[in-house]
Design an enzyme around this catalytic site. Sequence first.
Site, mmCIF file in Angstrom:
data_model
loop_
_atom_site.group_PDB
_atom_site.id
_atom_site.type_symbol
_atom_site.label_atom_id
_atom_site.label_comp_id
_atom_site.label_asym_id
_atom_site.label_seq_id
_atom_site.Cartn_x
_atom_site.Cartn_y
_atom_site.Cartn_z
ATOM 1 N N GLY A 80 64.965 25.538 83.938
ATOM 2 C CA GLY A 80 64.325 26.780 83.514
ATOM 3 C C GLY A 80 62.923 26.608 82.973
ATOM 4 O O GLY A 80 62.269 27.596 82.629
ATOM 5 N N SER A 113 68.793 25.949 77.634
ATOM 6 C CA SER A 113 68.460 27.295 77.163
ATOM 7 C C SER A 113 69.160 28.334 78.035
ATOM 8 O O SER A 113 68.909 28.410 79.240
ATOM 9 C CB SER A 113 66.946 27.512 77.196
ATOM 10 O OG SER A 113 66.630 28.878 77.061
ATOM 11 N N ILE A 156 60.111 13.217 85.979
ATOM 12 C CA ILE A 156 58.823 13.897 85.848
ATOM 13 C C ILE A 156 58.134 13.348 84.605
ATOM 14 O O ILE A 156 58.592 13.574 83.481
ATOM 15 C CB ILE A 156 58.999 15.425 85.712
ATOM 16 C CG1 ILE A 156 59.968 15.961 86.766
ATOM 17 C CG2 ILE A 156 57.650 16.115 85.780
ATOM 18 C CD1 ILE A 156 59.579 15.670 88.177
ATOM 19 N N LYS A 215 49.935 11.758 79.662
ATOM 20 C CA LYS A 215 49.909 11.422 78.237
ATOM 21 C C LYS A 215 50.694 10.147 77.939
ATOM 22 O O LYS A 215 50.646 9.638 76.803
ATOM 23 C CB LYS A 215 50.440 12.594 77.423
ATOM 24 C CG LYS A 215 49.520 13.801 77.471
ATOM 25 C CD LYS A 215 50.110 14.994 76.762
ATOM 26 C CE LYS A 215 49.110 16.162 76.744
ATOM 27 N NZ LYS A 215 48.745 16.611 78.106
ATOM 28 N N LEU A 250 48.343 24.243 85.503
ATOM 29 C CA LEU A 250 47.807 25.549 85.127
ATOM 30 C C LEU A 250 48.916 26.578 85.000
ATOM 31 O O LEU A 250 49.829 26.642 85.822
ATOM 32 C CB LEU A 250 46.789 26.014 86.169
ATOM 33 C CG LEU A 250 45.468 25.251 86.202
ATOM 34 C CD1 LEU A 250 44.697 25.598 87.461
ATOM 35 C CD2 LEU A 250 44.631 25.559 84.977
ATOM 36 N N SER A 286 51.360 26.811 83.020
ATOM 37 C CA SER A 286 52.667 26.430 82.511
ATOM 38 C C SER A 286 52.786 26.897 81.066
ATOM 39 O O SER A 286 51.798 27.231 80.411
ATOM 40 C CB SER A 286 52.855 24.915 82.586
ATOM 41 O OG SER A 286 51.949 24.259 81.714
#
Length: 638
Positions: A294, A319, A414, A418, A458, A460
């Site tokens: 989700g 969730s 994924i 960072k 972009l 997200s």
Amino acid sequence: MDQTASAILALPRPAKRAIAVALDAFLCAVTVWMAFSLRLDEWATLAGVQWFAVLGSLGLAIPIFLKSGLYRAIFRYTGWSALVAIARAVSIYGGLYAAIFTLFSIDGIPRSVGIIQPILLFIFVAISRVAAGYWLGGAYSELFNGRARQNVMVYGAGLAGRQLASALTRSELKVVGFLDDDPALQGRLLLGLPVYDPATLPSLVQRHGLTDILLAIPSASRKRRNEILDLVRELPVAVRTLPGLSDLAQGRVQTTDIRELDVDDLLGREPVPPDEALLQQNVRGKTVLITGAGGSIGSELCRQILMAHPATMLLIEISEPALYSIHQELCGRLEDEGLAGTRLVPLLASAGDPERMRGIMAAWRPDTVYHAAAYKHVPLVEHNPCVGVANNVFGTLTTAVAARETGVSDFVLISTDKAVRPTNIMGTSKRLAEQVLQAMAASSSKTRFSMVRFGNVLDSSGSVVPLFRRQIRNGGPITITHPDITRFFMTIPEAAQLVIQAGAMAEGGEVFVLDMGEPVRIIDLARKMVELSGLRVKDDHSADGDIAIEVIGLRPGEKLYEELLIGDNPSGTSHSRIMKANEHFLPWSKLSKELDCLKKAIDINDVAEVLKILLRLVPEYKPEGNVVDWIHLERLAS
């Protein structure tokens, strides 16, 4: 009269259609009477068999008009397209009507009536539509809280542009012309509107008081779109756009298709078309499991995977609202796209729950797992380090162990840019998650473990694009953390497609790195979004601007610049946007012991010990401040 028009527009759609049908029925009767009068050269009175001509007109015209769609949007469209639709419908009607009353002789009904009446009907129906359009148009514009209609121009005089201009005839937007790059079209009239050279746009904005430019160029390359945006962004107009060709293929352009500028237009580079073979290799006809289904990346993975025709999709999400949302969306896509062969299974589960994950994988025996479940927001994880590490590291470990035990063929993590020389807990936890899979892949495993590392996507959740949009909508200021901060960006669909393709190339243990193009300065992105909204940035050079940009300082753990590689020796792959990094890792025999120590420290929320272990396992980790764990800070304060 205006009140009457407003009252008509306020009626429910079925009532408005009933009025239109009644009007056309009246016109059928009137034009039959006029046809008799013209033929007999006197005002005729219909009697006896002559009423069959009226009944025949009603019986043919109304069903044909309904079937032709003349009542679907009669109060909105009154331009050339509407007249063409009326002419087409009346032509069908006229052919049938003439066949009955002209080709066949009916006593008491002159043959010429079968020809005269359809001509009169076309004239009167067309006049009624034009008159209704102008009469109701003023009332229609008054429904927008008394606001004046906004003058706009459509960029693109092709089919999409013309359809859009027709659809806007009775909306709050008034199209005053077209812009087109084709010299052959410039200076001509389309739908009664002039076509201008885009080079004249600055003067046109002032002359016509333009508020918006609507891009209707679905087939244009991104390079050309960016050239247009560079022209427009210097002007006090907002830019909106239409969907791409694939979205327009199913029907006419509607006013609801207009939307804010695509976020991928902010990137300034063309996406690489996906390799369909790689997209389908680990998906088509297989059982695929997606954790974090989700989330921003997980949900897009689900959309892309669905289009590759898997047999079963297992949607793992902790969730409940997020799981419900993506499941409902995918069910709708199954119906709309005719993909009924795929089974969707929504499963509430935490990736860190060993029994739940093992039970799910044992029941369905997935072929491929995409592990997208993670905590990714740097400040939140920095303030909640133990929970962040537990989810990102041990959630990955739990899911990977369950996959290995149940014979999963391919497991794709994924990851993030960072994870490279991290300065924050989030990035460090993702780098450690990569090491977990590297070590498991190095030990004899039938499951092919791989990782895909990329930068920001972009639009997200939590990204700067939706934040900046909200701030612009609220009148500013736009907040950035540092004037020199840069980030790599990619659209969510492009990132998801590359993740699937990279996973299909895995042999085991690879750290794939996506080519994100050139890094983008966040302040430049903010300026571009302001300017393409038709506003100006308020700064030292423009004190009367609309939106200010405010620097608020770097957040805990935030870096000025992101990187995609730790080392400098990446190797290429068969895909131009996918590279392989060569990153160090601890062997499983050593790493597993360190993970046991890390787990014990997390269980008692020993933040200092957690940080010590992270520094030992990820030597590139360079924290840039003190511990900001909320519990730790509260204890210090008390």
